[in-house]
Structures are given as C-alpha cells and as structure tokens.
Scaffold this motif. Structure first.
Motif, mmCIF file in Angstrom:
data_model
loop_
_atom_site.group_PDB
_atom_site.id
_atom_site.type_symbol
_atom_site.label_atom_id
_atom_site.label_comp_id
_atom_site.label_asym_id
_atom_site.label_seq_id
_atom_site.Cartn_x
_atom_site.Cartn_y
_atom_site.Cartn_z
ATOM 1 N N GLY A 12 39.937 82.227 15.515
ATOM 2 C CA GLY A 12 39.350 83.274 16.359
ATOM 3 C C GLY A 12 39.120 84.580 15.626
ATOM 4 N N ASP A 13 39.126 84.570 14.274
ATOM 5 C CA ASP A 13 38.891 85.790 13.486
ATOM 6 C C ASP A 13 37.428 85.858 13.071
ATOM 7 O OD1 ASP A 13 41.642 86.352 13.554
ATOM 8 O OD2 ASP A 13 41.996 85.048 11.832
ATOM 9 N N ILE A 14 36.818 87.032 13.241
ATOM 10 C CA ILE A 14 35.444 87.249 12.760
ATOM 11 C C ILE A 14 35.547 87.621 11.288
ATOM 12 C CG2 ILE A 14 33.348 88.630 13.010
ATOM 13 C CD1 ILE A 14 34.250 89.146 15.946
ATOM 14 N N PHE A 15 35.126 86.723 10.392
ATOM 15 C CA PHE A 15 35.292 86.993 8.966
ATOM 16 C C PHE A 15 33.996 87.413 8.281
ATOM 17 C CE2 PHE A 15 34.440 82.433 9.166
ATOM 18 C CZ PHE A 15 33.556 82.225 8.120
ATOM 19 N N LEU A 16 32.852 87.361 9.014
ATOM 20 C CA LEU A 16 31.604 87.849 8.444
ATOM 21 C C LEU A 16 30.651 88.201 9.578
ATOM 22 C CD1 LEU A 16 29.888 86.840 5.266
ATOM 23 C CD2 LEU A 16 28.460 86.685 7.289
ATOM 24 N N GLU A 17 29.939 89.304 9.418
ATOM 25 C CA GLU A 17 28.923 89.668 10.409
ATOM 26 C C GLU A 17 27.693 90.223 9.696
ATOM 27 O OE1 GLU A 17 29.802 93.529 12.593
ATOM 28 O OE2 GLU A 17 31.804 92.992 11.926
ATOM 29 N N LYS A 18 26.528 89.975 10.283
ATOM 30 C CA LYS A 18 25.270 90.451 9.696
ATOM 31 C C LYS A 18 24.377 90.921 10.838
ATOM 32 C CE LYS A 18 21.614 90.726 6.976
ATOM 33 N NZ LYS A 18 21.382 92.008 6.315
ATOM 34 N N HIS A 19 23.804 92.128 10.672
ATOM 35 C CA HIS A 19 22.937 92.708 11.702
ATOM 36 C C HIS A 19 21.550 92.922 11.110
ATOM 37 C CE1 HIS A 19 26.617 93.447 14.002
ATOM 38 N NE2 HIS A 19 27.132 93.895 12.879
ATOM 39 N N TRP A 20 20.505 92.482 11.812
ATOM 40 C CA TRP A 20 19.134 92.629 11.319
ATOM 41 C C TRP A 20 18.421 93.806 11.974
ATOM 42 C CZ3 TRP A 20 21.342 87.789 11.579
ATOM 43 C CH2 TRP A 20 21.309 87.038 10.399
ATOM 44 N N LYS A 21 18.730 94.074 13.212
ATOM 45 C CA LYS A 21 18.082 95.203 13.899
ATOM 46 C C LYS A 21 19.135 96.287 14.103
ATOM 47 C CE LYS A 21 14.371 92.509 15.984
ATOM 48 N NZ LYS A 21 13.641 92.185 17.210
ATOM 49 N N SER A 22 19.491 96.569 15.332
ATOM 50 C CA SER A 22 20.553 97.547 15.560
ATOM 51 C C SER A 22 21.916 96.865 15.437
ATOM 52 C CB SER A 22 20.405 98.155 16.959
ATOM 53 O OG SER A 22 20.365 97.114 17.919
ATOM 54 N N VAL A 23 22.951 97.626 15.151
ATOM 55 C CA VAL A 23 24.297 97.075 15.022
ATOM 56 C C VAL A 23 24.857 96.790 16.410
ATOM 57 C CG1 VAL A 23 26.653 97.536 14.240
ATOM 58 C CG2 VAL A 23 24.715 98.284 12.854
ATOM 59 N N VAL A 24 25.308 95.551 16.602
ATOM 60 C CA VAL A 24 25.926 95.139 17.868
ATOM 61 C C VAL A 24 27.436 95.085 17.651
ATOM 62 C CG1 VAL A 24 26.065 93.332 19.627
ATOM 63 C CG2 VAL A 24 23.882 93.797 18.498
ATOM 64 N N GLY A 25 28.193 95.760 18.510
ATOM 65 C CA GLY A 25 29.644 95.830 18.351
ATOM 66 C C GLY A 25 30.318 94.467 18.460
ATOM 67 N N ARG A 26 31.452 94.325 17.776
ATOM 68 C CA ARG A 26 32.192 93.056 17.800
ATOM 69 C C ARG A 26 32.697 92.700 19.203
ATOM 70 N NH1 ARG A 26 35.981 91.971 12.534
ATOM 71 N NH2 ARG A 26 34.327 91.983 10.978
ATOM 72 N N SER A 27 32.774 93.691 20.065
ATOM 73 C CA SER A 27 33.298 93.440 21.424
ATOM 74 C C SER A 27 32.444 92.439 22.192
ATOM 75 C CB SER A 27 33.387 94.756 22.207
ATOM 76 O OG SER A 27 32.104 95.367 22.261
ATOM 77 N N VAL A 28 31.161 92.237 21.757
ATOM 78 C CA VAL A 28 30.301 91.259 22.428
ATOM 79 C C VAL A 28 30.873 89.844 22.295
ATOM 80 C CG1 VAL A 28 28.757 90.705 20.499
ATOM 81 C CG2 VAL A 28 27.866 90.696 22.830
#
Length: 418
Positions: A12-28
């Motif tokens: 359940g750990d987020i180990f990588l994130e990538k945003h192409w447009k606006s940054v979406v918070g991890r809370s989603v």
C-alpha cells in the motif's frame, strides 16, 4: 486524458508518481485504498473507481498497482491498454517489472513516461521507437553516463516514427535469422461437486520473438482458425486479410511482442485436462472432519501435467490438520487457514492422493459450506483448444529463417466446488 500515474506496491506504499498536467495530490489514492480493502484479493479490485472529481483506472501487474487519474470521461479500455503497455515496456527495458528494478532505474522510468504520454495523450508506445529515443540501460552505458554526465536519450528522431510501419525500425540486421511463436492458453473453469463443468472458457495469446534481417513480410496460417472468438491483434496485422482468409499477414516488429490474443467461449470446445475426486466433510457432533482428495489426468492428449498445486481456503473454525499425501508436500497455515498441496508432476500410473483428519474448535458450529479447491497446473506442448499453426511463410527477403512454435496450457481461475 491521463493526468497522473501512481505506482503502488502490495503493502500500500506509493513508491513512484508522475504528473503530466496539473499535480494531483496523493490523497486521491485514498479512494483506491478503500476499494482495495473491500476487495480483499488484489485481482478483485474494481478496474474503474469513481471519486467526486476524478476517475481512478487501475491494473495489477507483477505485485504492483498502476493507478491512473482521469478528470474527464474516457473509454476505460483505452487507459487499461496503455497501462499494460507501460508495464510491458518496463519488462522489456529492465528484464522484470518489479518495485526494486523501477527504483534502481528511476531516471529512465521518468524519461520513458515522458515519451510515452504527451500532455496526457499516448504518443510513442512501440518498443522499437522507444529504444531509439531512450537507450536501454547497460552497465557500460551507466558508467559512461556517470563519468560524462550524458543521458540515455537519443540525439535523432527514430526512423520508424514517421514511417507507415512505426513498429519496425529500418536497417535491422542479424547473423541468425529466427522467428519463434508461443501459443499460451489459460483455462478458466468451475467444476461442481459431481465433476460436471459449470462453466469453462479459454483465454489465449500468441507471443512472438522475431529477429529477422531487413523488412520481412510474414504469413501465419492455422489449421482451425474458426474456433477463435474475440480476437485482438497487434497493429502490424492486416485485419482485412484475416477477415477474408483467416490468416495472419504482417510485417513484424523487431524483437518480442504479442501478436494476438483470443478467446474460446464455446463450452463444448473446452477440454478439461484433469479430474478431481474429493470428499470433505465436517461431523455434526464432535470437533473433527475428514478430507480425501485424488487428482488424475482427463483430456491431456498424452501430454504430462506439471506444476500441479491445490490451494484451499479452509473454514475459520479449523485449528489443525493431520494429513498424509502419497505425492508432493502439503502445508497448512493456522493463521490464514490456507492449505496448499504442492504435487508437481502428475503420474497417471500412481494418482496423487491427500487424506486425513481435520480438527475443529470444540463447541463451534459445523461450517456452513465446504472450501473450494483452486487448482494450478501447466501442460507443455499442448493447446487445449486444439489450435494448431499449419505453416509460416516469409516474403520480401531471400534468406531462410529458423522457425518454431511452442504450445503451453496453464490454469487460470480453475475452481472445483466441494
């Protein structure tokens, strides 16, 4: 289109994130974790999760959840196909798609994601094009990059990017020319207590590894193509030719790729390769029960069943088991209440049997239902649907390539009710 991508491990750990447009918070991702908790098993998480402001579309591959964030309505299968393409690209580049390899190659991962999606829309998803844009990692290249400060990004635009055959690069040369195809079929089946088939279907794929010089044009013919339903092809396949003649005509990509996937849903065409005789009972009085399971080959066309494993999720009131297996090893986990019987190869002359007693909590009511048997197996050199490749022809080049076809049958969701 796709705003963000989160990679989440099984813990359940987020180990990588990538945003192409606006940054979406991890809370989603909280909505995803909530759905994951309700589902129990990773495979049961809904592929599309609706939230007040976003849609979360996800796949589960190699113990990793690929979760994409969408703000407008899009065809979900379009996004799911792209996520599978991302996972396959990582597999192709790094040899495996695991959390550790993604973390070890995080710079290349971000470079790939930047090229694969442009402002949220898929751009370059073909492996051949990506490998010209971003060179795959090697020890020597990593050392050179560290010393010189250069990157893996190529200097020129890929030759295939602007051609009518974007999946194949120009000027391919090999000393040994070879084309190998793997027909892999998975059986999904539910067998009832009496041994009758409740439902059965086959999901099949044909994976290819083609290493041929120049620009070969291949034609693959089947003995019985009519049994295939719901076919899905790699873009290289000429669909009109398939519709009229039922042959696969294509200029192949260079290297490994999935040529086609198919479905066999007609139950009378699905042969069940093994049978199970089972008797699991819990006594009304006293705190015990009996278990007796025997497996044997049924419709294997003379091929050997390998990697045979039986998994049972036993009732919560079960304390311990006292079982004897004539073949293989068995293991019962008293915490998760899962019994696993690892048989290995199935010997038709001496059928494997597991029997013995079950100990239940004293005073506990008799379990309402018996456990379901989940069976896993593999059969080499057999396509259980009866699919057979009749011939492979090559046009456009003068040399004679090495050719080969391998068939494998595996268990998908293969359940036996007791």
């Amino acid at each position: 289109m796709i705003h963000s991508l989160f990679l989440i491990n099984s813990a359940g750990d987020i180990f990588l994130e990538k945003h192409w447009k606006s940054v979406v918070g991890r809370s989603v991702c909280d909505y995803f974790f909530e759905a994951q908790e309700k589902a129990g098993e990773p495979e049961n998480v809904p592929p599309v999760i609706s939230t007040p402001h976003h849609y979360l579309i996800n796949i589960f591959r190699d113990k990793i959840f690929f979760v994409s964030v969408i703000q407008t309505e899009v065809p979900p299968l379009f996004v799911i196909e792209f996520l599978h393409r991302v996972a396959e690209t990582f597999q192709d580049y790094f040899g495996e798609c695991s959390e550790s390899t993604i973390k070890d190659n995080v710079v290349i991962v971000y470079e790939l994601l930047e090229e694969m999606l442009d402002n949220g829309f898929p751009l370059a998803t073909e492996s051949n094009i990506l490998k010209e844009l971003i060179k795959p990692p090697t020890i020597l290249r990593s050392m050179v990059n560290t010393i010189t400060g250069s990157s893996n990004v190529g200097d020129t635009l890929p030759t295939g990017q602007l051609s009518t055959i974007p999946w194949r690069r120009a000027g391919v040369k090999y000393t040994n020319n070879e084309a190998y195809f793997d027909a892999i079929e998975e059986i999904d089946a539910i067998i009832d207590k009496s041994g009758s088939t409740v439902c059965a279907e086959i999901q099949g794929v044909i994976d290819a590894c083609v290493k041929l010089t120049g620009m070969p044009d291949l034609t693959l013919s089947f003995m019985n193509p009519r049994l295939l339903d719901d076919v899905s092809f790699h873009p290289c396949v000429r669909f009109k030719r398939w519709e009229s003649e039922r042959v696969l005509s294509f200029i192949p990509p260079d290297g490994s790729f999935r040529l086609m996937s198919y479905h066999v849903s007609a139950q009378n065409l699905v042969a069940i390769p093994i049978y199970v005789k089972q008797n699991i009972s819990f006594f009304e009085s006293g705190s015990s029960g009996r278990l007796d399971i025997t497996l044997g080959p049924k419709q294997t066309m003379g091929k050997q069943v390998e990697g045979l494993t039986v998994t049972m999720h036993m009732p919560k009131v079960l304390l311990s088991v006292n079982l004897t297996a004539t073949q293989g090893t068995h293991k019962f986990d008293p915490v998760t209440k899962v019994l696993v019987w690892d048989i290995g190869k199935l010997n038709p002359q001496k059928l494997p049997n597991l029997k013995g007693s079950l100990s239940v909590q004293s005073g506990a009511p008799k379990p309402e239902e018996n456990p379901t048997l989940n069976i896993d197996f593999k059969i080499q050199q057999l396509a259980i649907s009866g699919l057979k490749v009749s011939r492979l022809d090559m046009y456009g080049e003068k040399y004679k390539p090495f050719k080969g076809v391998k068939y494998i049958t595996k268990a998908g969701r293969f359940q036996v009710r007791t």
